[in-house]
Design a protein around this motif. Structure first.
Motif, PDB file in Angstrom:
ATOM      1  N   GLU A  40       0.841  -1.209   0.000  1.00 48.69           N
ATOM      2  CA  GLU A  40       0.000   0.000   0.000  1.00 48.69           C
ATOM      3  C   GLU A  40       0.870   1.251   0.000  1.00 48.69           C
ATOM      4  O   GLU A  40       0.641   2.188  -0.764  1.00 48.69           O
ATOM      5  CB  GLU A  40      -0.928   0.008   1.214  1.00 48.69           C
ATOM      6  CG  GLU A  40      -2.020  -1.036   1.155  1.00 48.69           C
ATOM      7  CD  GLU A  40      -2.757  -1.216   2.480  1.00 48.69           C
ATOM      8  OE1 GLU A  40      -2.389  -0.560   3.487  1.00 48.69           O
ATOM      9  OE2 GLU A  40      -3.697  -2.035   2.516  1.00 48.69           O
ATOM     10  N   ARG A  41       1.873   1.263   0.877  1.00 50.07           N
ATOM     11  CA  ARG A  41       2.751   2.436   0.977  1.00 50.07           C
ATOM     12  C   ARG A  41       3.592   2.607  -0.284  1.00 50.07           C
ATOM     13  O   ARG A  41       3.834   3.728  -0.715  1.00 50.07           O
ATOM     14  CB  ARG A  41       3.655   2.327   2.203  1.00 50.07           C
ATOM     15  CG  ARG A  41       2.850   2.211   3.474  1.00 50.07           C
ATOM     16  CD  ARG A  41       3.224   3.057   4.624  1.00 50.07           C
ATOM     17  NE  ARG A  41       3.686   4.378   4.346  1.00 50.07           N
ATOM     18  CZ  ARG A  41       4.539   5.033   5.125  1.00 50.07           C
ATOM     19  NH1 ARG A  41       4.996   4.472   6.215  1.00 50.07           N
ATOM     20  NH2 ARG A  41       4.922   6.241   4.846  1.00 50.07           N
ATOM     21  N   LEU A  42       4.047   1.494  -0.859  1.00 48.94           N
ATOM     22  CA  LEU A  42       4.816   1.574  -2.106  1.00 48.94           C
ATOM     23  C   LEU A  42       3.984   2.210  -3.205  1.00 48.94           C
ATOM     24  O   LEU A  42       4.464   3.080  -3.929  1.00 48.94           O
ATOM     25  CB  LEU A  42       5.242   0.175  -2.566  1.00 48.94           C
ATOM     26  CG  LEU A  42       6.579  -0.344  -2.076  1.00 48.94           C
ATOM     27  CD1 LEU A  42       6.773  -1.791  -2.506  1.00 48.94           C
ATOM     28  CD2 LEU A  42       7.731   0.501  -2.546  1.00 48.94           C
ATOM     29  N   GLY A  43       2.733   1.777  -3.319  1.00 49.64           N
ATOM     30  CA  GLY A  43       1.853   2.339  -4.331  1.00 49.64           C
ATOM     31  C   GLY A  43       1.636   3.833  -4.133  1.00 49.64           C
ATOM     32  O   GLY A  43       1.748   4.614  -5.071  1.00 49.64           O
ATOM     33  N   GLY A  44       1.378   4.233  -2.898  1.00 49.27           N
ATOM     34  CA  GLY A  44       1.151   5.643  -2.595  1.00 49.27           C
ATOM     35  C   GLY A  44       2.400   6.488  -2.754  1.00 49.27           C
ATOM     36  O   GLY A  44       2.370   7.568  -3.331  1.00 49.27           O
TER      37      GLY A  44
END
Length: 126
Positions: A40-44
């Motif tokens: 999730e954090r990588l995508g954001g």
């Protein structure tokens, strides 16, 4: 500009130790507590242009373990070349081979020594 490193570990104390060691070395640190949060954090972060230069992940975590995280990161074109270090208490050749097969760049055994961590990071980032 300093490099950004994402650490993924379900242990709050290990994330704290990593953040302290990496901050002392001059790196910006993003944290996630398991593979799901890391994705999730990588995508954001990537959509905001702030993707990490290196990912350091534990193996044994709830929801999505380190092996699954590495495989999912490698499936994404934009992260195909992202260096991934595994930081774990596991030291068996079988686990190391599985991590390499999934796409890990390197391996560090916990507890880590800050100098060894710094050397491993230099090897994969520079």
């Amino acid at each position: 500009m300093s490099s950004t490193i994402m650490t993924v570990d379900d242990s709050p104390s290990m994330r704290m130790l990593l953040k302290a060691a990496l901050s002392d070395l001059g790196y910006k640190v993003l944290e996630a507590e398991d593979g799901v949060e890391a994705l999730e954090r990588l995508g954001g972060a990537c959509s905001a242009g702030n993707g990490p230069d290196l990912l350091i992940t534990d193996i044994n975590m709830p929801r999505l373990d380190g092996f699954g995280l590495i495989e999912k990161v490698r499936e994404q074109d934009r992260h195909r070349n992202l260096p991934i270090l595994v930081l774990t208490t596991e030291s068996s050749d079988e686990k190391k081979q599985r991590a390499r097969s999934a796409g890990a760049t390197g391996w560090i055994v916990k507890p880590f020594h800050p100098d060894k961590l710094a050397a491993a990071i230099r090897r994969v980032l520079h």
